[in-house]
Design a protein around this motif. Structure first.
Motif, PDB file in Angstrom:
ATOM      1  N   LEU A 301      -7.506-125.526  14.910  1.00  8.85           N
ATOM      2  CA  LEU A 301      -8.541-125.370  13.888  1.00  8.85           C
ATOM      3  C   LEU A 301      -9.567-124.384  14.454  1.00  8.85           C
ATOM      4  N   PRO A 302      -9.459-123.111  14.102  1.00  2.00           N
ATOM      5  CA  PRO A 302     -10.271-122.104  14.781  1.00  2.00           C
ATOM      6  C   PRO A 302     -11.611-121.876  14.102  1.00  2.00           C
ATOM      7  N   GLY A 303     -12.617-121.547  14.908  1.00  2.00           N
ATOM      8  CA  GLY A 303     -13.798-120.916  14.372  1.00  2.00           C
ATOM      9  C   GLY A 303     -13.478-119.461  14.049  1.00  2.00           C
ATOM     10  N   PRO A 304     -14.474-118.673  13.652  1.00  2.00           N
ATOM     11  CA  PRO A 304     -14.178-117.331  13.110  1.00  2.00           C
ATOM     12  C   PRO A 304     -14.082-116.200  14.124  1.00  2.00           C
ATOM     13  N   SER A 305     -14.198-116.468  15.433  1.00  2.00           N
ATOM     14  CA  SER A 305     -14.387-115.372  16.381  1.00  2.00           C
ATOM     15  C   SER A 305     -13.131-114.825  17.050  1.00  2.00           C
ATOM     16  N   SER A 306     -12.053-115.600  17.132  1.00  2.00           N
ATOM     17  CA  SER A 306     -10.841-115.093  17.782  1.00  2.00           C
ATOM     18  C   SER A 306     -10.323-113.856  17.056  1.00  2.00           C
ATOM     19  N   ARG A 431     -14.176-103.475  18.538  1.00  2.76           N
ATOM     20  CA  ARG A 431     -14.857-104.706  18.125  1.00  2.76           C
ATOM     21  C   ARG A 431     -16.082-104.961  18.997  1.00  2.76           C
ATOM     22  N   ASP A 432     -15.947-104.785  20.307  1.00  2.77           N
ATOM     23  CA  ASP A 432     -17.060-105.016  21.229  1.00  2.77           C
ATOM     24  C   ASP A 432     -18.221-104.062  20.971  1.00  2.77           C
ATOM     25  N   GLN A 444     -14.925-108.909  10.326  1.00  2.00           N
ATOM     26  CA  GLN A 444     -14.909-110.168  11.064  1.00  2.00           C
ATOM     27  C   GLN A 444     -16.269-110.435  11.699  1.00  2.00           C
ATOM     28  N   MET A 445     -16.901-109.407  12.259  1.00  6.40           N
ATOM     29  CA  MET A 445     -18.227-109.607  12.832  1.00  6.40           C
ATOM     30  C   MET A 445     -19.223-110.019  11.752  1.00  6.40           C
ATOM     31  N   ALA A 446     -19.107-109.445  10.555  1.00  6.02           N
ATOM     32  CA  ALA A 446     -19.981-109.847   9.449  1.00  6.02           C
ATOM     33  C   ALA A 446     -19.759-111.315   9.100  1.00  6.02           C
ATOM     34  N   ALA A 447     -18.492-111.746   9.141  1.00  8.31           N
ATOM     35  CA  ALA A 447     -18.182-113.145   8.845  1.00  8.31           C
ATOM     36  C   ALA A 447     -18.759-114.079   9.912  1.00  8.31           C
ATOM     37  N   LYS A 464     -21.829-117.602  20.008  1.00  9.06           N
ATOM     38  CA  LYS A 464     -22.726-116.468  19.916  1.00  9.06           C
ATOM     39  C   LYS A 464     -21.915-115.197  20.163  1.00  9.06           C
ATOM     40  N   PRO A 465     -22.069-114.174  19.323  1.00  7.28           N
ATOM     41  CA  PRO A 465     -21.285-112.941  19.510  1.00  7.28           C
ATOM     42  C   PRO A 465     -21.468-112.367  20.915  1.00  7.28           C
ATOM     43  N   HIS A 466     -20.357-111.964  21.503  1.00  3.37           N
ATOM     44  CA  HIS A 466     -20.375-111.422  22.853  1.00  3.37           C
ATOM     45  C   HIS A 466     -19.190-110.472  23.018  1.00  3.37           C
ATOM     46  N   LYS A 467     -19.231-109.667  24.055  1.00  2.00           N
ATOM     47  CA  LYS A 467     -18.172-108.693  24.300  1.00  2.00           C
ATOM     48  C   LYS A 467     -17.002-109.357  25.006  1.00  2.00           C
TER      49      LYS A 467
END
Length: 553
Positions: A301-306, A431-432, A444-447, A464-467
Motif C-alpha cells: 500500500l504505497p504513498g505517492p513518492s516511489s 525528478r530530483d 508526481q511531485m505536484a501530487a 517530505k520531498p527529498h532527492k
C-alpha cells in the motif's frame, strides 16, 4: 431445528455469510451455515484484510478537516463505475443504495455493534485525471481497529449468540456441490463432507471426501466469495479486450479456498452471472517471503513518492502513480509486453510510506493499541514497521543498495538485464531537479505536494520531498512488482433483497446471493473500478440485505 432442515441455508462462512446469518438469527429464523473449510477458518477472506471501510461524512473525516457528502461520494462512485451496459440496471441501484448506506446508517450501526476506527482516514485510489472520472475526491478509507479480525469479531459474536440459543448451526468441512431445486424453487443443498484438517489458518486444505449430506430450507443464500485464488478462472474471465492478455506469472492475494466453486453451481440452479469480465487485481504485489497459501502475494500500500518504472526502466506516465489508478496502471504495464514493473525509492520513503495489506502484516493495528502503533510507525528512527523491514531483508523482490550502479545491477540480476543505468539515472536526476523549489512541472511531485496538504498524509503517509540520489537519504531501494489477484467485480445478478435474478430477468424463488459472489451486490455494483473500502462494506451491506429480506419466509 432438526439436523438437516432450517428456514435458511447460508453457503459460506465469510463476512457476507456471517452478516446474513446474524440478521436472520435476530429475526428468529433457524439457519444452517455450511462452509468447506475448517472451523478455525471462520470469517473467510475478510480475516486477512486490512479492515478498511468506505464511509462518507464521518466524525473521523470531519476531525481531519475533510468535507465529504453523499452527493460528492455518489459522483465519485459513478465516475469510477462507468456503467455502460444494459445489465448494469441492478448494479447501479445497488451502488446508489450502498453510497446512501455509507453516508448514513453504516457508521452508527457498526459503532453500536462495537467497531471503532483509526482516527486518520486513508486516501486510497485517488484517480488522477478529471473530477468526473475515476477516483476518490477526498480520503474515505476508514481502517478498523483490529483490522479484518476486528471487523469480523462483532459479527462472529452475534452469530455465536444465536448458536448458543439454538437458532444457528455451523457446519464446517461441508462442501456444497448441488443446489436442490423443485418446481423452479430452491429447496436445499447437497454435497460432500470433507475430512478434518488442522492446516494453519489460510493454508490449502484437503478435499478428501468422507461422507455426503443434504440440508433442506426454502431459502438458500450463497455467500461463497470470488475467484481470486483460482488462477484458471481468473484467466478465463480476463478482459482481454480492455487489459490485454492475462499474466502468465501472478501472485495470489487471497487464499486457495477463494475458488469460485459456487458460481457455476448457482448458475445451474438458475442464477445468472453478469459482468464476469470485470475484476480488480493489483499491480503492487510482492512474493511473500513467509507464505501461508499457494503463490502467496502481499500488496504494497504505497504513498505517492516511489518512482514507478516499467520492466525496461521507463517511468510510467500519470495517472499511473502509486495509489492513484489501479486498473489504468495495470493496463499500461501489460502493454509493455512484460508482466512486472519496479518501484524505486529511498529509505526515507519506505519508512513513512510503505504499508503492507493484510491483518497479519499490521500486528500493531490488529492486536495492539495506540502505544504499539506509535512505536511501530513513529518511534522506530529511520526504520519502517517491522513487517516492512522483514520484507526488505528477506523478500526476494527487494533490492537494497548504497549506489545506483549497485541498485541497477541487482535489478538486472532479478529482472533479466533490461535496465540501462544511464537512462534510469537521467530520469531520477530530472525528478530530483524539482526538489529545490515549492513549484514543479512534474505531475508526481505536484501530487506529493497536494498529498501533504492533507494533514493525515503529512503525518503518516507522505515523506517530505527529498532527492533520491543524495546518499544522505539512502539507501536506495528497488522493488519488483507483480500482478496480484484479488477481487471479482462482477457476479450473480441480484435485486436489492439479494434475491438471485435469472437470465430472463425474473427472480429465482428461494435463491439469494451476497458478498463477492454477487459482485458485492447486484452482480457488480463497482462497475469497472473500485474506490477501496467497498469490499468489506459490500459484504456487510449485501449480507445484511439478504438477512433482512422479507423474501426469506
Amino acid at each position: 431445528m432438526t439436523n438437516n432442515s432450517a428456514d435458511a441455508i447460508v453457503v459460506g462462512a465469510g463476512l457476507a455469510g456471517l452478516a446474513a446469518a446474524a440478521e436472520l438469527g435476530d429475526r428468529g429464523k433457524k439457519v444452517i451455515v455450511v462452509d468447506q473449510e475448517p472451523q478455525h477458518f471462520l470469517g473467510g477472506q475478510a480475516f486477512w484484510s486490512l479492515g478498511g471501510l468506505f464511509m462518507v461524512d464521518t466524525p473521523e473525516q470531519r476531525r481531519m478537516g475533510i468535507k465529504d457528502s453523499y452527493d460528492l461520494a455518489l459522483r465519485d462512485w459513478m465516475g469510477s463505475a462507468q456503467f455502460d451496459r444494459d445489465e448494469d440496471a441492478w448494479p447501479r441501484k445497488w451502488a446508489e443504495a450502498y453510497v446512501e448506506f455509507a453516508a448514513g446508517e453504516m457508521r452508527p450501526w457498526l459503532h453500536d455493534m462495537g467497531l471503532r476506527w483509526f482516527p486518520i482516514v486513508g486516501w486510497a485510489e485517488r484517480g488522477g485525471s478529471y473530477a468526473d472520472g475515476h477516483g476518490n475526491s477526498v480520503p474515505r478509507f476508514h481502517i478498523t481497529w483490529g483490522t479484518g479480525p476486528g471487523v469480523l469479531e462483532h459479527f462472529i459474536r452475534r452469530v455465536r449468540e444465536h448458536v448458543k440459543n439454538g437458532l444457528i448451526e455451523l457446519r464446517f468441512r461441508h462442501q456444497v456441490s448441488h443446489i436442490i431445486m423443485q418446481n423452479g424453487a430452491a429447496k436445499g443443498v447437497s454435497g460432500e463432507v470433507l475430512a478434518d484438517d488442522t492446516a494453519a489458518h489460510g493454508s490449502k486444505t484437503n478435499r478428501d471426501e468422507v461422507g455426503e449430506f443434504e440440508f433442506y430450507a426454502p431459502a438458500v443464500i450463497v455467500t461463497s466469495g470470488g475467484i481470486g485464488g483460482n488462477f484458471e478462472m481468473v484467466r478465463k474471465n480476463w478482459p482481454r479486450d480492455r487489459l490485454g492478455e492475462p499474466p502468465k506469472d501472478m501472485v495470489a492475494g487471497v487464499p486457495f479456498h477463494v475458488d469460485g466453486r459456487m458460481i457455476g453451481i448457482s448458475e445451474k440452479a438458475g442464477g445468472h452471472v453478469i459482468n464476469g469480465d470485470r475484476m480488480w487485481h493489483y499491480t503492487e504485489g510482492v512474493r511473500n517471503w513467509n507464505p501461508i497459501w499457494p503463490s502467496h502475494g502481499i500488496r504494497i500500500l504505497p504513498g505517492p513518492s516511489s518512482m514507478w518504472f516499467d520492466a525496461e526502466g521507463n517511468r510510467l506516465k500519470p495517472p499511473c502513480l502509486p495509489g492513484f489508478d489501479t486498473l489504468g496502471t495495470l493496463k499500461e504495464i501489460l502493454k509493455t509486453g512484460h508482466e512486472y514493473s519496479w518501484f524505486v525509492l529511498t529509505q526515507k520513503v519506505i519508512k513513512k510510506e510503505f504499508a503492507l495489506s493484510g491483518s497479519e502484516q499490521n500486528p500493531d493495528m490488529t492486536d495492539g493499541g495506540w502505544k504499539e502503533v506509535l512505536f511501530q510507525r513513529i518511534l522506530t528512527g529511520s526504520k519502517a514497521t517491522a513487517p516492512v523491514e522483514a520484507f526488505k531483508e528477506h523478500g526476494e523482490d527487494f533490492i537494497v543498495a548504497n549506489t545506483l550502479t549497485e541498485l541497477v545491477s541487482g535489478m538486472n540480476h532479478l529482472g533479466g538485464g533490461l535496465i540501462d543505468e544511464a537512462h534510469l539515472r537521467a530520469q531520477i536526476e530530472a525528478r530530483d531537479s524539482q526538489i529545490d523549489n515549492p513549484f514543479t512541472k512534474d505531475a508526481q511531485m505536484a501530487a506529493i505536494l497536494a498529498a501533504r496538504n492533507y494533514r493525515g498524509d503529512k503525518l503518516i503517509r507522505t515523506a517530505k520531498p527529498h532527492k533520491f540520489l543524495d546518499p544522505a537519504n539512502g539507501p536506495l531501494i528497488a522493488v519488483k512488482l507483480h500482478v496480484l489477484t484479488r477481487k471479482t467485480l462482477g457476479g450473480l445478478q441480484t435485486n436489492l433483497d439479494s434475491q438471485m435474478v435469472g437470465a430472463d430477468g425474473q427472480v429465482v424463488p428461494g435463491l439469494f446471493a451476497a458478498g463477492e459472489v454477487a459482485g458485492f451486490g447486484g452482480g457488480g455494483y463497482h462497475g469497472y473500478n473500485a474506490l477501496e473500502g467497498s469490499f468489506l462494506g459490500g459484504c456487510i451491506f449485501s449480507g445484511r440485505n439478504a438477512g433482512r429480506s422479507r423474501a426469506v419466509a
